[in-house]
Structure formats: C-alpha cells, structure tokens
Motif scaffolding. Structure first.
Motif, PDB file in Angstrom:
ATOM      1  N   GLN A  25       0.836  -1.208   0.000  1.00  0.00           N
ATOM      2  CA  GLN A  25       0.000   0.000   0.000  1.00  0.00           C
ATOM      3  C   GLN A  25       0.870   1.257   0.000  1.00  0.00           C
ATOM      4  O   GLN A  25       0.607   2.213  -0.732  1.00  0.00           O
ATOM      5  CB  GLN A  25      -0.937  -0.032   1.217  1.00  0.00           C
ATOM      6  CG  GLN A  25      -2.010   1.053   1.237  1.00  0.00           C
ATOM      7  CD  GLN A  25      -1.561   2.311   1.954  1.00  0.00           C
ATOM      8  OE1 GLN A  25      -0.707   2.262   2.827  1.00  0.00           O
ATOM      9  NE2 GLN A  25      -2.099   3.452   1.549  1.00  0.00           N
ATOM     10  N   LEU A  26       1.940   1.232   0.795  1.00  0.00           N
ATOM     11  CA  LEU A  26       2.808   2.403   0.890  1.00  0.00           C
ATOM     12  C   LEU A  26       3.553   2.654  -0.419  1.00  0.00           C
ATOM     13  O   LEU A  26       3.680   3.798  -0.866  1.00  0.00           O
ATOM     14  CB  LEU A  26       3.810   2.218   2.035  1.00  0.00           C
ATOM     15  CG  LEU A  26       3.234   2.304   3.444  1.00  0.00           C
ATOM     16  CD1 LEU A  26       4.264   1.888   4.475  1.00  0.00           C
ATOM     17  CD2 LEU A  26       2.754   3.724   3.722  1.00  0.00           C
TER      18      LEU A  26
ATOM     19  N   SER B   3       1.041   3.742  -3.265  1.00  0.00           N
ATOM     20  CA  SER B   3       0.524   5.105  -3.098  1.00  0.00           C
ATOM     21  C   SER B   3       1.611   6.156  -3.284  1.00  0.00           C
ATOM     22  O   SER B   3       1.316   7.330  -3.489  1.00  0.00           O
ATOM     23  CB  SER B   3      -0.088   5.261  -1.708  1.00  0.00           C
ATOM     24  OG  SER B   3       0.926   5.210  -0.721  1.00  0.00           O
TER      25      SER B   3
ATOM     26  N   GLU C 239       3.701   6.992  -0.948  1.00  0.00           N
ATOM     27  CA  GLU C 239       4.119   7.541   0.346  1.00  0.00           C
ATOM     28  C   GLU C 239       5.538   7.085   0.666  1.00  0.00           C
ATOM     29  O   GLU C 239       6.310   7.805   1.275  1.00  0.00           O
ATOM     30  CB  GLU C 239       3.190   7.045   1.462  1.00  0.00           C
ATOM     31  CG  GLU C 239       2.010   7.945   1.710  1.00  0.00           C
ATOM     32  CD  GLU C 239       1.182   7.471   2.866  1.00  0.00           C
ATOM     33  OE1 GLU C 239       1.666   7.543   4.003  1.00  0.00           O
ATOM     34  OE2 GLU C 239       0.048   7.030   2.626  1.00  0.00           O
TER      35      GLU C 239
END
Lengths: 292, 357
Positions: free
Chosen positions: B224-225, B228, B230
């Motif tokens: 997810q990181l 995205s 991030e």
C-alpha cells in the motif's frame, strides 16, 4: 428454587452449595479455570530462565525487566495510550448514548445500533487496513483536507492513527453501559431541575452527569482494559513508532523468549487490574456520595 | 519463438511432466497402515496454491491419508511449533512444512527437525550440492532473492545500491520491515559495513533523522505504501514484488550492485512425527519435489529452483535478477548467526531504532 423447580423429586430441597454449583459451574469451567491455568503457567514461565548453562528457576527475568528503564518507558507508553484512548472514547460515547436515548423512531434506532456495532462485525486486520487507506497521506481524509487547502497531515503510523482506530472499535463497549444508566435516570429529575431554573449546562453538570457517572466509570474500566491490551491496531497502524507492552509480548513470543514474554504479560495484567481497582474505588465513592 | 509457440510448448511440457509425475507417484503409494493424518505448514499468497494442489492430488491417490494445512508465516508459526514440542515432544503442531533459513537455524538449535535424505525422499537428491543442509536437516529446493523494491514513478532509473536506502534525497520515503533481519536490509548492511553494530548505528541515525517513514509488519502494508507513493524505496524480495508489478502496480524490483540477498526456502520434517506419519511425509515430500511440481511452484511464487533437474522457462528464465552471474554474486547471509543474535538485535532495535522514530 427447589429441586422440584428443576424437575427433581418433590419435597426435597437441593443444598444451596449444589444449586450455586449448577448455576456457576459452566462459567467457572469456561472462564475461571482457563484463566487460573494460564496465570499459573505464566507465573511458572516467568520464573524459568534459560542461559548458557541451561535452564533454572529464579527471579532473574523479573529483575532484568524491573530494573530496565526501557521497560518502564514502554509500560508508561502503554498506559498513556490506553488513557488517551479511554478519554477520547468517553468524550465520543457520552453524547452518542444521549443521542441514542432520544431516538424514538424504531428504524432509525436500529440503523444507529448497526452503525455503532459495525466495527465489531469485521476482523481487526481488515478494519486496520481500512484505516490505512482512509488516513494515509493520499487517503480520503487527507484528500478532504486538501480540498479545503489544508494538509496533508500525518494521521497514520503514529499515535494519532492508533488512538483513532482504538476509539472506533471500542466505542460500543463504552456506549452500552452509559446508555444503560441513562435509561435508569427518571426524566422527572431533569424536569425538576429545569423548574428550579437550571440551564442546559447546569442541568448536565449538576444533575445528569453525577447521576450517570457510575455508567461512565464502568465504561472507562472496560475501555481501559481493552485499550491497554490492544495489539493488532498498534502493530499495524503504529508503523513501529508506537511501542506498547503488548507488542513486546508478541515480539518475545516470536523470539521464543517465553520467560520475558510471561513477565511482560503479567505486568500488563497487573497494570490493567490496578487501573480497574482505582476506577472501582471511584465508582464506590460516587455511590457513597448518593448515600448508597 | 512466438508467444503462442512458447505457451504451447510450455503446456505440452507441463502435461507431459504431470503425466509422468502421476505415473511415478501412483505405483509407490503410501505403505502406512490404517488412516493417517499429517499436518503441513504452508505460506500464504503466491506460495499457497501449489502445495494445496499437491496435497489434494496426494489425498486422491491415497484415500487413507488426510493432509491438514496450516497457512501462515514463519514468524507466527515457528514459536507455536516450538511450544507444542515443549508441551509434548511426540505431538508436534505440524509434521512438515515450508520454512526459511532463519527459522530452520533456530529449529536446528532446538533439535526440531528430522533429516530429509535421498534414501527416504529420492527427489531430494536433485537439490544442488551448495544448498544441501548439514545432516540433511531440511530440503531447500528453491530460493528467493532480496533487493530493492521501488515506486517506478519516483525514479528515472532503477536504484542500484543498498546504500540508496539511506540517501538524503529519500528522507521520510523509505520503509523497512520491523525486526526481519534478512528482509529489512539490516543483515546486508551488517555484511557490507563490517558487523551488526555498524548496521545498527546506520539505522539508529536514520531513525533519529526522520529518514524512516515507517516500520511495517506485513507485505500488504508495504504494498500500500509503495503503490501510493508515500514510500518510494524499501528492501524486499523479488518473489513478492514481481506479482505486484504483474498486477499493474507502479512498483518494480531492482538488483543492487553489491549483490542480492540469497534467501533459500524449503521443507523441514518435524521431530516427534510418528512412523506412520513419516511414511506419508516422505511420499508427500517426494511428490512435492518432483521436477514438474517444483517448476510449477517456482513459476507461481516467482522463485528460483535449486535443483539440477529443474529449469525455468520463457521470460522468467531471462530475468536478469536470476541469471547465473547474479545468483553467483548473491550475498550469502550467515543464517545461523542471525538466529543466534536475533534476541540481542531485537533488543537493540527496539531501544535505538524504534524508540527514536
């Protein structure tokens, strides 16, 4: 109740201890025995050490834990996060319970209860990943802030995210006892206070809150006990920044350091019990204040 | 060769191999008396489907055998296994399963494993000599490689060094696995910088400087990181990153010039398993280590076979990350040393890295 009531021979009374055993037996077997067994096991593990010379019995693991400033720092972290989660949960739960009390429409009330209990209907892991998506730098919440020309704010992988997620899941446990006691407060008390000239704030501060305080304290007891032992939420949403004792217990189990994990688990339990003891004393004081 | 030809030839190879596998397995059967239940531990994700298929096929061929599955991670399952042996040495939680070298070395120190020899499991004889385990404790038939996972939108060219994890331009944009020494770059930095203390200093400084975005505990978190944006860079394994990229995520795997981390994976047979269960386990292991099953597993899980009778086909075989020179250059971590130091490293990690994030 007699044995006749239970379908036994008429005219013969079952001894009190036997009746109590019948009633308490299932709970004792399911709850008390496993708890006692687990505590005995934990105590035994906490006193068993293993070093280069083999295994032995003694208090070296306890000494190692209690004399280490890092242990106290993590314990304080755990208490602080549980305390903050408890405060924020009560701040949200109290008005929620008051609002639920006022919802008369059955459909709306059902929907409100479903919404309230929805966090308990999904697994903690799925819920935590949902929070990751919502609170991340590019997540929905920060996009909303962005639309207002604000942020992005770091809402996840820190204490903020952990506390938001804990409050979300334990809110129902706080709302129920508060709601329960609110339903027991006769409306006439409020009406009498208003007749005597009390405004909204004075009515809340001097009548409603004191009368519902026992429910608030019970809610605080439940919420604190659940928060201080929370493990998955701090692990997934803390990003390594939120060091709690429950996480250290897990880490040490992973390292097969049963002794240290047992000591930490016992300390965690003792801390929760100490907090419950203090809150229960407060609860009794509120009852005593009312002449109970 | 065209794509169609490639698919056709691969299908023909698989069908032929599967048929020969069934023919080889069928006459052997399991000579255990009565009904036998064995418990196999498997990993989740891309590593899950093939062992499940093999178990289903095995049970169909041997109706008296039940294979129960425990799916999870080494981190969560290994302590339970060791605990079960502490409680009753003759009733382990599971009888055989997939373990990495870290767990294997920890188990070796606790007398947790039984040998897997070419006599009892003939296909184990095809494991490359360099990857055979001392005393035959384990059958490590495949290997993942660790390198750098990165967000392709954040890089003009792929990162090419482990040192880039700590480059100032990526401040606040790098994530690491929490306390996973072979997977979070720590063991590599220790290898490259002369020891664990030097590596700990590097991570401690990074934590104090706000260089580390977060420490993760699962693949899903890191995915997810990275997706995205991030986090733009993280140490991770090729076998995990490739499926993400294949699904269309803007992530890729890069080979560091210092060498990738060799991460052998394979089977362990658990001490305390009964004789009847052992007979089943040996047959199941032999079937699992057949060339067609190993190839299927390696293709599904994006890992490299370590057997002399298995070769990857097509595009997978051409991946630069698994060419002979890349594998030869791979950093061979001392997993026994990692297992021996795991407790003290975790202690230091908590105090010096996590406490300063």
């Amino acid at each position: 109740m007699t044995t006749a009531d239970l379908g036994g021979a008429p005219g013969r009374t079952m001894p009190r201890w036997l009746r109590l055993s019948w009633l308490m037996g299932p709970g004792f077997v399911l709850v008390v025995l496993p708890f006692l067994g687990a505590m005995i096991m934990l105590a035994a593990y906490s006193l068993n050490y293993r070093d280069d010379n083999g295994m032995g019995l003694g208090g070296s693991i306890w000494r190692e834990f209690l004399t280490d400033p890092f242990s106290w720092q993590v314990l304080w972290n755990s208490v602080r996060i549980a305390g903050l989660a408890t405060i924020f949960t009560l701040i949200v739960a109290y008005p929620t319970a008051a609002a639920l009390l006022k919802v008369r429409n059955r459909t709306w009330r059902t929907l409100a209860y479903v919404a309230l209990f929805s966090p308990l209907l999904m697994s903690v892991v799925s819920r935590s990943y949902g929070w990751l998506l919502l609170l991340s730098d590019n997540g929905f919440v920060n996009q909303m802030f962005g639309a207002l020309g604000l942020g992005p704010y770091r809402l996840i992988f820190n204490e903020t995210g952990v506390i938001i997620a804990i409050v979300h899941v334990i809110l129902p446990y706080a709302v129920l006892p508060i709601l329960n006691i609110m339903t027991q407060v006769p409306p006439i008390y409020g009406e009498a206070a208003k007749d005597l000239g009390a405004g909204g704030w004075a009515l809340f501060r001097r009548v409603t809150l004191p009368l519902t305080l026992p429910g608030v304290i019970v809610a605080a007891e439940i919420v604190f006990a659940l928060s201080i032992s929370a493990f998955v939420t701090p692990s997934l949403l803390g990003g390594g920044r939120v060091l709690t004792l429950s996480r250290l217990v897990y880490d040490n189990i992973g390292l097969v350091e049963w002794g240290l994990a047992a000591v930490q688990a016992i300390v965690l339990l003792a801390t929760a019990l100490a907090a419950l003891f203090v809150l229960e004393r407060m609860n009794r004081a509120t009852h005593a204040g009312k002449g109970d | 060769m065209t794509e169609t030809n490639l698919r056709s030839s691969r299908r023909a190879f698989m069908m032929g191999a599967a048929a020969s596998g069934v023919a080889l397995a069928a006459p052997r059967g399991v000579r255990a008396a009565g009904n036998v239940t064995v418990t196999q531990f498997i990993w989740t994700g891309a590593q899950e489907p093939v062992p499940r298929r093999i178990a289903e096929e095995f049970m169909a061929q041997n109706p008296q055998v039940t294979i129960e599955m425990i799916a999870g991670t080494n981190g969560a399952t290994y302590p339970k296994l060791e605990a079960s042996r502490d409680i009753d040495p003759d009733s382990p939680l599971l009888n055989l399963g997939f373990f990495n070298m870290d767990a294997s070395e920890r188990g070796r120190a606790r007398d947790l494993w039984l040998p897997i020899t070419a006599e009892t499991v003939p296909n184990a004889g095809h494991i490359l000599p360099a990857y055979r385990q001392a005393d035959d404790l384990g059958a490590f038939f495949c290997m993942d490689v660790g390198g750098l996972a990165y967000n392709t939108e954040a890089f003009d060219s792929a990162p090419d060094s482990w040192e880039m994890m700590f480059a100032p331009e990526f401040k606040g944009k790098v994530a690491f696995f929490d306390s996973f020494w072979a997977g979070n770059g720590f063991a590599v930095m220790a290898h490259l910088h002369g020891g664990a203390e030097a590596a700990m200093e590097i991570y401690e400084k990074a934590a104090r400087d706000g260089h580390i975005h977060s420490l993760v505990t699962s693949n899903a978190q890191l995915q997810q990181l990275l997706v995205s944006g991030e986090v733009v860079l993280a140490p991770h394994f090729r076998g995990v990153v490739l499926p993400w990229a294949n699904e269309g995520a803007p992530v890729a795997y890069a080979v560091p010039k210092e060498g990738q981390v060799a991460f052998p994976e394979g089977f362990q047979l658990v001490n305390g398993t009964s004789d009847d269960q052992l007979a089943v386990c040996h047959e199941l292991l032999n079937q699992s280590l057949s060339p067609e099953n190993v190839l299927d597993y390696c293709e599904t899980a994006c890992v490299v076979p370590l057997m002399d009778n298995v070769t990857l086909q097509g595009a997978l075989a051409e991946d630069p990350a698994i060419q002979p020179e890349a594998i030869e250059k791979a950093i061979q971590l001392d997993y026994a040393d990692i297992a021996a130091n795991a407790k003290s490293w975790a202690n230091e990690w908590n105090r010096r890295v996590k406490a300063n994030l």
